[in-house]
Design a protein around this motif. Structure first.
Motif, short mmCIF file in Angstrom:
data_model
loop_
_atom_site.label_atom_id
_atom_site.label_comp_id
_atom_site.label_asym_id
_atom_site.label_seq_id
_atom_site.Cartn_x
_atom_site.Cartn_y
_atom_site.Cartn_z
N ILE A 16 0.87 -1.18 0.00
CA ILE A 16 0.00 0.00 0.00
C ILE A 16 0.91 1.22 0.00
CG2 ILE A 16 -1.76 1.28 1.27
CD1 ILE A 16 -2.74 -1.41 2.34
N ILE A 17 0.68 2.10 -0.96
CA ILE A 17 1.63 3.18 -1.23
C ILE A 17 0.99 4.54 -0.95
CG2 ILE A 17 3.18 4.18 -2.95
CD1 ILE A 17 2.78 1.36 -4.43
N PHE A 18 1.56 5.25 0.01
CA PHE A 18 1.19 6.63 0.30
C PHE A 18 2.34 7.52 -0.16
CE2 PHE A 18 -1.54 4.36 3.24
CZ PHE A 18 -2.66 5.16 3.39
N GLY A 19 2.23 8.08 -1.35
CA GLY A 19 3.33 8.90 -1.86
C GLY A 19 4.59 8.08 -2.03
N GLU A 20 5.63 8.44 -1.28
CA GLU A 20 6.89 7.71 -1.35
C GLU A 20 6.99 6.64 -0.26
OE1 GLU A 20 10.05 10.51 -1.19
OE2 GLU A 20 9.58 11.43 -3.13
N ILE A 62 5.91 3.17 1.43
CA ILE A 62 5.34 1.88 1.06
C ILE A 62 5.13 1.05 2.33
CG2 ILE A 62 5.64 -0.24 -0.28
CD1 ILE A 62 7.41 1.34 -2.19
N TYR A 63 3.90 0.56 2.48
CA TYR A 63 3.55 -0.26 3.64
C TYR A 63 3.17 -1.66 3.18
CZ TYR A 63 3.17 4.27 6.00
OH TYR A 63 3.44 5.52 6.50
N GLU A 64 3.34 -2.63 4.07
CA GLU A 64 2.97 -4.01 3.76
C GLU A 64 1.65 -4.33 4.47
OE1 GLU A 64 6.47 -6.36 4.82
OE2 GLU A 64 6.89 -6.53 2.68
N ASP A 65 0.69 -4.74 3.69
CA ASP A 65 -0.65 -5.06 4.19
C ASP A 65 -0.57 -6.14 5.27
OD1 ASP A 65 -3.33 -5.44 4.57
OD2 ASP A 65 -3.75 -6.19 2.56
N GLY A 66 -1.14 -5.81 6.43
CA GLY A 66 -1.16 -6.77 7.52
C GLY A 66 0.06 -6.73 8.40
N LEU A 67 1.11 -6.06 7.96
CA LEU A 67 2.35 -5.99 8.74
C LEU A 67 2.60 -4.57 9.23
CD1 LEU A 67 4.62 -8.32 6.57
CD2 LEU A 67 3.36 -8.91 8.64
N THR A 68 2.80 -3.65 8.29
CA THR A 68 3.09 -2.27 8.69
C THR A 68 1.87 -1.36 8.53
OG1 THR A 68 4.03 -1.85 6.49
CG2 THR A 68 5.56 -2.47 8.25
N GLU A 79 -3.46 12.75 -0.73
CA GLU A 79 -3.85 11.99 -1.91
C GLU A 79 -4.27 10.57 -1.50
OE1 GLU A 79 -4.03 13.17 -4.95
OE2 GLU A 79 -3.22 15.14 -4.44
N LEU A 80 -5.16 9.98 -2.30
CA LEU A 80 -5.55 8.60 -2.02
C LEU A 80 -4.36 7.66 -2.26
CD1 LEU A 80 -9.08 8.39 -3.68
CD2 LEU A 80 -8.55 8.41 -1.24
N PRO A 81 -4.20 6.66 -1.41
CA PRO A 81 -3.11 5.71 -1.62
C PRO A 81 -3.39 4.80 -2.81
CG PRO A 81 -4.51 4.97 0.16
CD PRO A 81 -5.01 6.34 -0.23
N THR A 82 -2.38 4.11 -3.24
CA THR A 82 -2.52 3.10 -4.29
C THR A 82 -2.05 1.76 -3.74
OG1 THR A 82 -0.31 3.58 -5.16
CG2 THR A 82 -2.16 4.78 -6.14
N THR A 83 -2.32 0.71 -4.47
CA THR A 83 -1.88 -0.62 -4.05
C THR A 83 -1.06 -1.28 -5.14
OG1 THR A 83 -3.91 -1.66 -4.90
CG2 THR A 83 -3.93 -0.95 -2.59
N SER A 84 -0.28 -2.26 -4.75
CA SER A 84 0.55 -2.97 -5.71
C SER A 84 0.66 -4.43 -5.29
CB SER A 84 1.95 -2.34 -5.76
OG SER A 84 2.80 -3.08 -6.63
N GLN A 85 0.69 -5.30 -6.28
CA GLN A 85 0.87 -6.72 -6.00
C GLN A 85 2.27 -6.96 -5.43
OE1 GLN A 85 0.41 -7.39 -10.26
NE2 GLN A 85 2.20 -8.74 -10.20
N PRO A 86 2.48 -8.06 -4.74
CA PRO A 86 3.80 -8.34 -4.19
C PRO A 86 4.85 -8.45 -5.29
CG PRO A 86 2.14 -9.81 -3.25
CD PRO A 86 1.50 -9.11 -4.40
N PRO A 87 6.05 -7.93 -5.07
CA PRO A 87 7.13 -8.10 -6.05
C PRO A 87 7.40 -9.57 -6.27
CG PRO A 87 7.74 -6.50 -4.35
CD PRO A 87 6.48 -7.17 -3.88
N ILE A 88 7.70 -9.94 -7.50
CA ILE A 88 7.91 -11.36 -7.81
C ILE A 88 9.08 -11.91 -6.99
CG2 ILE A 88 9.45 -10.93 -9.77
CD1 ILE A 88 8.04 -13.34 -11.13
#
Length: 281
Positions: free
Chosen positions: A32-36, A38-44, A59-68
């Motif tokens: 989960i990304i707030f600007g610069e 980056i948080y991990e869902d369920g952890l941070t 600004e609204l946050p964005t989300t990203s799939q886990p890095p491969i």
């Protein structure tokens, strides 16, 4: 000697305390990304503090799939301990997580069975729970996977969005739906069907929306034996409990789980979201 099955999922699933403590269940967090930042869902970041962060951030946050790379690292570790992996992920038509997980498993060379849940949240939880139960009963991997895949088409789910703006900006809702919901004060009821968000119905008030969902469950209950149901909420525990009370009064033998939607889902659905799901089998 290697253990038989490692179970892998992502943080869009609701991970119960029992699943958290299970030695063979592994959860790869979404970002989960707030600007610069980056948080991990369920952890941070968790459902408890997500909405506070959203209200404080311009600004609204964005989300990203886990890095491969996270999947690669995990599967390299699991290859040393397990014969194979069963992975259950959020719908491949909503996120690239399923594809990334499979690609990582192929790169590592671990034996795996990939299940595209075509859903998210507690639907995936039930799939994990049932799969683990079947494993305890001594079912083969093939029998377990076949059973879980059979659950996918039996899922029925309905979502009352808490924040149409977040769903629209996240690309999960088209402009017409957004206009109807905001300008005309219509409450859209969304469903995940065939792995994608679809409009189920549009009603004028939340009270009517709730009654619509109760009617849907009543209709399903008349046709098949449904023994469990999940109510999901975005910081609306009291309302979720009211839903449970209404259902228990009418269906006293029904097992009902209440849980918050994950932070990743909360980013898109918004605070105030309420949802219900069950399997017609």
């Amino acid at each position: 000697m290697k253990k038989k099955i490692a179970w892998v999922t992502d943080s869009t699933a609701h991970i119960t305390e029992e699943l958290q403590q299970h030695p063979d269940v592994y959860v790869v967090p979404m970002s989960i990304i707030f600007g610069e930042d980056i948080y991990e869902d369920g952890l941070t970041v968790t459902p408890d503090n997500l909405y506070t962060k959203i209200s404080e951030y311009p600004e609204l946050p964005t989300t990203s799939q886990p890095p491969i790379g996270k999947f690669v690292t995990l599967y390299e570790e699991l290859q040393e301990k397990y014969e194979q992996v069963i992975m259950i992920h959020v719908s491949s038509l909503i996120s690239g997580t399923y594809a990334g997980s499979r690609q990582a498993a192929e790169m590592v060379g671990i034996k795996y069975h990939a299940i595209d849940s075509k859903a998210m949240s507690y639907a995936m939880t039930y799939m994990l729970q049932d799969g683990l139960q079947l494993q305890e009963e001594g079912k083969t991997v093939e029998e377990i996977v076949t059973y879980i895949e059979g659950m996918i088409s039996a899922l029925e789910n309905y979502i009352l969005l808490g924040n149409l703006k977040q769903m629209y900006k996240g690309g999960r809702m088209n402009g017409v739906q957004f206009f109807l919901g905001t300008m005309l004060n219509i409450k859209p009821i969304i469903t995940i069907k065939e792995g994608v968000f679809q409009m189920f119905d549009k009603v004028r008030t939340e009270k009517r929306a709730v009654q619509r969902l109760m009617d849907q469950f009543a209709s399903a209950y008349e046709k098949v034996a449904i023994n469990r149901l999940a109510i999901l909420h975005g910081n609306r525990l009291q309302d979720a409990q009211k839903w449970k009370e209404m259902l228990v009064e009418k269906y006293p033998s029904l097992a009902i789980d209440i849980c918050p939607i994950s932070s990743t889902i909360g980013v898109h659905a918004g605070e105030g979201t309420l949802a219900v799901l069950w399997f017609n089998k």
